[in-house]
Scaffold this motif. Structure first.
Motif, PDB file in Angstrom:
ATOM      1  N   THR A 153       0.828  -1.198   0.000  1.00 60.48           N
ATOM      2  CA  THR A 153       0.000   0.000   0.000  1.00 60.48           C
ATOM      3  C   THR A 153       0.866   1.254   0.000  1.00 60.48           C
ATOM      4  N   GLY A 154       0.252   2.367  -0.355  1.00 58.20           N
ATOM      5  CA  GLY A 154       0.933   3.654  -0.279  1.00 58.20           C
ATOM      6  C   GLY A 154       1.539   4.141  -1.570  1.00 58.20           C
ATOM      7  N   ALA A 155       1.448   3.373  -2.655  1.00 53.15           N
ATOM      8  CA  ALA A 155       2.003   3.798  -3.942  1.00 53.15           C
ATOM      9  C   ALA A 155       1.280   3.039  -5.051  1.00 53.15           C
ATOM     10  N   THR A 156       1.626   3.363  -6.293  1.00 53.88           N
ATOM     11  CA  THR A 156       1.055   2.691  -7.459  1.00 53.88           C
ATOM     12  C   THR A 156       2.026   1.626  -7.946  1.00 53.88           C
ATOM     13  N   TRP A 157       1.544   0.392  -8.069  1.00 52.90           N
ATOM     14  CA  TRP A 157       2.386  -0.735  -8.460  1.00 52.90           C
ATOM     15  C   TRP A 157       1.930  -1.292  -9.801  1.00 52.90           C
ATOM     16  N   HIS A 158       2.879  -1.499 -10.714  1.00 49.49           N
ATOM     17  CA  HIS A 158       2.624  -2.165 -11.987  1.00 49.49           C
ATOM     18  C   HIS A 158       3.571  -3.364 -12.093  1.00 49.49           C
ATOM     19  N   ARG A 159       3.022  -4.550 -12.349  1.00 49.98           N
ATOM     20  CA  ARG A 159       3.857  -5.739 -12.476  1.00 49.98           C
ATOM     21  C   ARG A 159       4.660  -5.674 -13.771  1.00 49.98           C
ATOM     22  N   LEU A 160       5.972  -5.921 -13.677  1.00 48.77           N
ATOM     23  CA  LEU A 160       6.826  -5.951 -14.853  1.00 48.77           C
ATOM     24  C   LEU A 160       6.960  -7.386 -15.373  1.00 48.77           C
ATOM     25  N   PHE A 161       7.616  -8.250 -14.619  1.00 53.59           N
ATOM     26  CA  PHE A 161       7.765  -9.640 -15.044  1.00 53.59           C
ATOM     27  C   PHE A 161       8.231 -10.475 -13.850  1.00 53.59           C
ATOM     28  N   GLY A 162       8.037 -11.784 -13.968  1.00 55.72           N
ATOM     29  CA  GLY A 162       8.508 -12.703 -12.939  1.00 55.72           C
ATOM     30  C   GLY A 162       9.856 -13.287 -13.308  1.00 55.72           C
ATOM     31  N   GLU A 163      10.281 -14.277 -12.550  1.00 58.65           N
ATOM     32  CA  GLU A 163      11.555 -14.939 -12.789  1.00 58.65           C
ATOM     33  C   GLU A 163      11.355 -16.450 -12.870  1.00 58.65           C
ATOM     34  N   GLN A 164      12.277 -17.107 -13.578  1.00 57.71           N
ATOM     35  CA  GLN A 164      12.350 -18.561 -13.588  1.00 57.71           C
ATOM     36  C   GLN A 164      13.687 -18.972 -12.990  1.00 57.71           C
ATOM     37  N   LEU A 165      13.639 -19.985 -12.137  1.00 55.79           N
ATOM     38  CA  LEU A 165      14.837 -20.446 -11.446  1.00 55.79           C
ATOM     39  C   LEU A 165      15.277 -21.794 -11.999  1.00 55.79           C
ATOM     40  N   VAL A 166      16.562 -21.899 -12.349  1.00 53.17           N
ATOM     41  CA  VAL A 166      17.104 -23.148 -12.876  1.00 53.17           C
ATOM     42  C   VAL A 166      18.598 -23.204 -12.540  1.00 53.17           C
ATOM     43  N   ALA A 267       8.034 -11.285  -8.113  1.00 52.13           N
ATOM     44  CA  ALA A 267       8.103 -10.662  -9.438  1.00 52.13           C
ATOM     45  C   ALA A 267       8.665  -9.254  -9.275  1.00 52.13           C
ATOM     46  N   TYR A 268       9.112  -8.691 -10.378  1.00 56.48           N
ATOM     47  CA  TYR A 268       9.578  -7.305 -10.375  1.00 56.48           C
ATOM     48  C   TYR A 268       8.394  -6.381 -10.632  1.00 56.48           C
ATOM     49  N   TRP A 269       8.326  -5.320  -9.834  1.00 59.88           N
ATOM     50  CA  TRP A 269       7.232  -4.362  -9.915  1.00 59.88           C
ATOM     51  C   TRP A 269       7.790  -2.956 -10.109  1.00 59.88           C
ATOM     52  N   LEU A 270       7.079  -2.153 -10.885  1.00 54.75           N
ATOM     53  CA  LEU A 270       7.415  -0.739 -11.051  1.00 54.75           C
ATOM     54  C   LEU A 270       6.535   0.055 -10.090  1.00 54.75           C
ATOM     55  N   PHE A 285       7.916   7.245 -19.812  1.00 52.34           N
ATOM     56  CA  PHE A 285       8.897   6.282 -19.292  1.00 52.34           C
ATOM     57  C   PHE A 285       8.192   5.050 -18.752  1.00 52.34           C
ATOM     58  N   ARG A 286       7.121   5.255 -18.003  1.00 49.82           N
ATOM     59  CA  ARG A 286       6.386   4.119 -17.461  1.00 49.82           C
ATOM     60  C   ARG A 286       5.800   3.269 -18.577  1.00 49.82           C
ATOM     61  N   ALA A 287       5.202   3.899 -19.576  1.00 49.42           N
ATOM     62  CA  ALA A 287       4.615   3.149 -20.691  1.00 49.42           C
ATOM     63  C   ALA A 287       5.682   2.367 -21.443  1.00 49.42           C
ATOM     64  N   TRP A 288       6.842   2.991 -21.640  1.00 51.11           N
ATOM     65  CA  TRP A 288       7.935   2.310 -22.346  1.00 51.11           C
ATOM     66  C   TRP A 288       8.439   1.124 -21.539  1.00 51.11           C
ATOM     67  N   LEU A 289       8.607   1.296 -20.219  1.00 47.47           N
ATOM     68  CA  LEU A 289       9.127   0.219 -19.384  1.00 47.47           C
ATOM     69  C   LEU A 289       8.157  -0.969 -19.349  1.00 47.47           C
ATOM     70  N   LEU A 290       6.869  -0.686 -19.278  1.00 46.56           N
ATOM     71  CA  LEU A 290       5.882  -1.764 -19.297  1.00 46.56           C
ATOM     72  C   LEU A 290       5.882  -2.480 -20.645  1.00 46.56           C
ATOM     73  N   GLU A 291       6.114  -1.727 -21.699  1.00 50.44           N
ATOM     74  CA  GLU A 291       6.203  -2.323 -23.037  1.00 50.44           C
ATOM     75  C   GLU A 291       7.408  -3.251 -23.141  1.00 50.44           C
ATOM     76  N   GLU A 292       8.555  -2.807 -22.597  1.00 49.01           N
ATOM     77  CA  GLU A 292       9.750  -3.645 -22.604  1.00 49.01           C
ATOM     78  C   GLU A 292       9.541  -4.908 -21.767  1.00 49.01           C
ATOM     79  N   ALA A 293       8.892  -4.740 -20.624  1.00 47.79           N
ATOM     80  CA  ALA A 293       8.683  -5.874 -19.725  1.00 47.79           C
ATOM     81  C   ALA A 293       7.736  -6.907 -20.318  1.00 47.79           C
ATOM     82  N   ALA A 294       6.811  -6.462 -21.170  1.00 46.97           N
ATOM     83  CA  ALA A 294       5.818  -7.379 -21.733  1.00 46.97           C
ATOM     84  C   ALA A 294       6.465  -8.458 -22.589  1.00 46.97           C
ATOM     85  N   THR A 295       7.652  -8.181 -23.130  1.00 51.39           N
ATOM     86  CA  THR A 295       8.318  -9.169 -23.981  1.00 51.39           C
ATOM     87  C   THR A 295       9.117 -10.197 -23.179  1.00 51.39           C
ATOM     88  N   VAL A 296       9.376  -9.910 -21.912  1.00 48.99           N
ATOM     89  CA  VAL A 296      10.251 -10.768 -21.120  1.00 48.99           C
ATOM     90  C   VAL A 296       9.620 -12.121 -20.854  1.00 48.99           C
TER      91      VAL A 296
END
Length: 310
Positions: A153-166, A267-270, A285-296
């Protein structure tokens, strides 16, 4: 009901004198006489009805009331300075301030910044990789990229991408782990741990139901970067965190030694404030970062691999 505020000039004298524990040094910083500082402090104490300083012949110190009052005044001035710096000013180029963990910054954010700069050539970006918590808006950051299981709480959060562990290691080290049947035997491996990671070897072992491996032994590091460097130097097997490890996998410096992949629970969040929408460069900047993250995560979904959710 109007706010009860003492004279702001007197508060400035108080904050400076309290920080220096000296009327003389405060006067030098504010370009006034020590007498002017002392006079302003006396007026402030009279207005508040409380003593703020203990005055001794060769020593100046805060009273308990003054020590309690100081953090509020210091934070108020910091907020005023931050708010002033964020005002539009055609004379000064605007800066997009981003707080980001060092490994993510070097491996994912920085290699992509040139693409944003090509769209917004006049936008300046400052990246801070210290591990301290970010307080919006007092710390002056526009964005923070954080690893978390869920938004806070207390801010705006946008999910970027998760991680895979291997598990990953060098090709040379991999050959040392092959048993007589041609299979990888992790019991022979030195495990490379990252103490700062919330999910590491134990998460992968539990998620893949792998038994017979002692996750407590091995070598320990405080950053993912060091663990990958140790793995590349034939020192053991680390938990690769895709996409952060993709660079080493692509170059062949490291190889995956299992088809069992764990989908991390974090996961990584903006993180930003609602004020982001009020500046065109921040919105872009936020729109661009979310666009980049969508491909991950599309790249993470590799056919023929066995994935497990934590």
């Amino acid at each position: 009901m109007p706010l009860r505020l003492p004279p702001l000039s007197s508060l400035r004298f108080f904050e400076t004198a309290a920080r220096h524990q000296s009327f003389k040094l405060a006067a030098a910083e504010l370009n006034v006489t020590p007498g002017a500082v002392s006079h302003a402090i006396v007026g402030l104490e009279e207005a508040l009805g409380v003593a703020l300083f203990v005055r001794e012949p060769r020593r100046l110190s805060l009273t308990p009331e003054g020590a309690d009052y100081l953090p509020y005044i210091a934070q108020a001035f910091a907020l005023i300075a931050t708010g002033t710096a964020r005002l539009p000013d055609a004379r000064t180029p605007r800066t997009i301030a981003v707080s980001c963990a060092p490994t993510l910054a070097s491996r994912w954010l920085l290699p992509r910044l040139h693409a944003f700069r090509s769209r917004w050539p006049n936008a300046n970006v400052a990246v801070d990789t210290s591990r301290r918590l970010v307080n919006f808006p007092g710390d002056g950051f526009d964005f923070a990229i954080r690893l978390s299981r869920k938004p806070a709480t207390g801010a705006t959060w946008h999910r970027l991408f998760g991680e895979q562990l291997v598990p990953v290691c060098s090709e040379t080290y991999r050959t040392r782990l092959i048993d007589g049947d041609g299979n990888i035997d992790l019991r022979r491996a030195t495990l490379l741990h990252v103490d700062s990671a919330s999910e590491d070897w134990q998460a992968w072992l539990d998620g893949t139901h792998t038994e017979g491996i002692d996750a407590s032994g091995g070598l320990r590091f405080d950053t993912v970067q060091l663990a990958y460097e140790a793995a590349a130097m034939d020192m053991g097997v680390a938990i690769g965190r895709r996409p952060l490890v993709d660079r080493e996998l692509a170059s062949g410096a490291l190889v995956e030694i299992s088809k069992d992949v764990i989908v991390a629970g974090t996961a990584y969040w903006l993180v930003s404030t609602k004020a982001t929408d009020q500046r065109a460069d921040l919105f872009a900047f936020r729109a661009w970062l979310l666009e980049e993250a969508a491909t991950v995560e599309d790249n993470l979904c590799t056919p023929g691999r066995t994935s497990h959710a934590t």
